[in-house]
Write an enzyme that holds these catalytic residues in place. Structure first.
Site, PDB file in Angstrom:
ATOM      1  N   ALA A 129       4.011  42.013  61.917  1.00  7.37           N
ATOM      2  CA  ALA A 129       3.814  40.594  61.613  1.00  7.37           C
ATOM      3  C   ALA A 129       3.360  39.797  62.826  1.00  7.37           C
ATOM      4  O   ALA A 129       3.231  38.576  62.751  1.00  7.37           O
ATOM      5  CB  ALA A 129       5.114  40.008  61.069  1.00  7.37           C
ATOM      6  N   ASN A 195      12.694  43.603  63.049  1.00  4.68           N
ATOM      7  CA  ASN A 195      12.004  44.854  63.359  1.00  4.68           C
ATOM      8  C   ASN A 195      10.917  44.651  64.412  1.00  4.68           C
ATOM      9  O   ASN A 195      10.719  45.472  65.304  1.00  4.68           O
ATOM     10  CB  ASN A 195      11.384  45.372  62.051  1.00  4.68           C
ATOM     11  CG  ASN A 195      11.108  46.853  62.079  1.00  4.68           C
ATOM     12  OD1 ASN A 195      11.871  47.626  62.632  1.00  4.68           O
ATOM     13  ND2 ASN A 195      10.007  47.241  61.485  1.00  4.68           N
ATOM     14  N   HIS A 225       6.563  33.571  64.428  1.00  6.65           N
ATOM     15  CA  HIS A 225       6.891  34.278  65.666  1.00  6.65           C
ATOM     16  C   HIS A 225       6.281  33.508  66.833  1.00  6.65           C
ATOM     17  O   HIS A 225       5.113  33.108  66.782  1.00  6.65           O
ATOM     18  CB  HIS A 225       6.339  35.699  65.637  1.00  6.65           C
ATOM     19  CG  HIS A 225       6.928  36.532  64.545  1.00  6.65           C
ATOM     20  ND1 HIS A 225       8.066  37.286  64.720  1.00  6.65           N
ATOM     21  CD2 HIS A 225       6.550  36.711  63.265  1.00  6.65           C
ATOM     22  CE1 HIS A 225       8.358  37.889  63.578  1.00  6.65           C
ATOM     23  NE2 HIS A 225       7.449  37.552  62.684  1.00  6.65           N
TER      24      HIS A 225
END
Length: 272
Positions: A129, A195, A225
């Site tokens: 991601a 993760n 993020h």
């Protein structure tokens, strides 16, 4: 499909793997999906591409009818990483790992590296991601002083995790940092949601020097993020807000897209 198409096996046929398969087909990628591995019987699955065989044990990678895969892509959870990765690497196949939290504890990564050296395969870590991992990895060649990775998601995305004991997710009125620690600690405690912290750690300062903050934010409209890095190269700030995968809000659309990019790069003549 031609005889020169990259042969691929997917470990898992959940939301991410299905999305990867659909995108590869829609883009007419020079890829042949030759096997899908699941614990369920083939009769319980739907949507398998034509000509793709169902396998259920790691030994099936190298036996039975059909072409052998050159690339094995794990998208089934960290419990599947060790057995399928060992079988693929021992057979000289390349192995892409989505569930990188499997590397958060124990000697698994070192064992994989030994197998890859012995049998000529590669261990591939997709950015998942994240964005900008190429820049972070490049910067690490000169030396990094600090890397901080913040993962911000809506409260609903943290349900079913230890975040529920750290705060009242339904009562939050503003962003709340419910975890602060290392990438190793974050990935071990939140293997589905954090993760990606292993990915930024492997690209930069490692599992024990990469700082991670996990945030529940009722104002968040996607999974975000933010990576801050400082080093001899200078400074960088990377931010990405992803749309959640429609069939699994704990994952991002970008997770599937990064696997498609990895597979297409292995199959194509232009690598970006």
């Amino acid at each position: 499909m031609s005889g020169s198409d990259l042969t691929v096996a997917l470990v898992g046929w959940g939301a991410i793997a299905r999305r990867v398969g659909a995108l590869l087909a829609a883009r007419r990628a020079p890829v042949r999906l030759v096997a899908v591995a699941t614990r369920e019987a083939a009769a319980e699955l739907d949507g398998l591409p034509e000509g793709c065989r169902h396998i259920s044990t790691p030994d099936d990678l190298t036996r039975g009818a059909g072409l052998l895969p050159r690339l094995v892509v794990e998208a089934a959870g960290r419990e599947s990483v060790a057995p399928w990765g060992e079988a693929a690497l021992r057979a000289g196949m390349d192995f892409a790992v989505s569930s990188t939290s499997a590397f958060a504890s124990g000697p698994l990564l070192d064992a994989f590296l030994d197998l890859a050296r012995q049998h000529g395969g590669q261990i591939l870590i997709p950015p998942g991601a994240l964005g900008g991992i190429d820049a972070l990895s490049a910067a690490s060649r000169l030396g990094l002083a600090r890397v901080r990775h913040e993962i911000i998601k809506p409260p609903a995305a943290w349900r079913g995790t230890p975040a529920e004991t750290a705060c009242d997710l339904d009562a939050l009125a503003s962003a709340f940092v419910f975890f602060a620690g290392t990438a190793r600690q974050a990935a071990a405690a939140y293997p589905q949601n954090a993760n990606v912290a292993v990915i930024s750690a492997l690209a930069g300062l490692g599992l024990d020097r990469t700082e991670v903050a996990l945030v529940a934010d009722p104002a968040a409209t996607g999974n975000s993020h933010r990576i801050l890095a400082e080093g001899d190269f200078g400074e960088m700030e990377l931010k990405l807000t992803n749309r959640p995968l429609a069939t699994n809000p704990k994952s991002s659309e970008m997770t599937a897209l990064s696997l498609v990019r990895l597979i297409e790069n292995r199959a194509g003549h232009l690598v970006l």
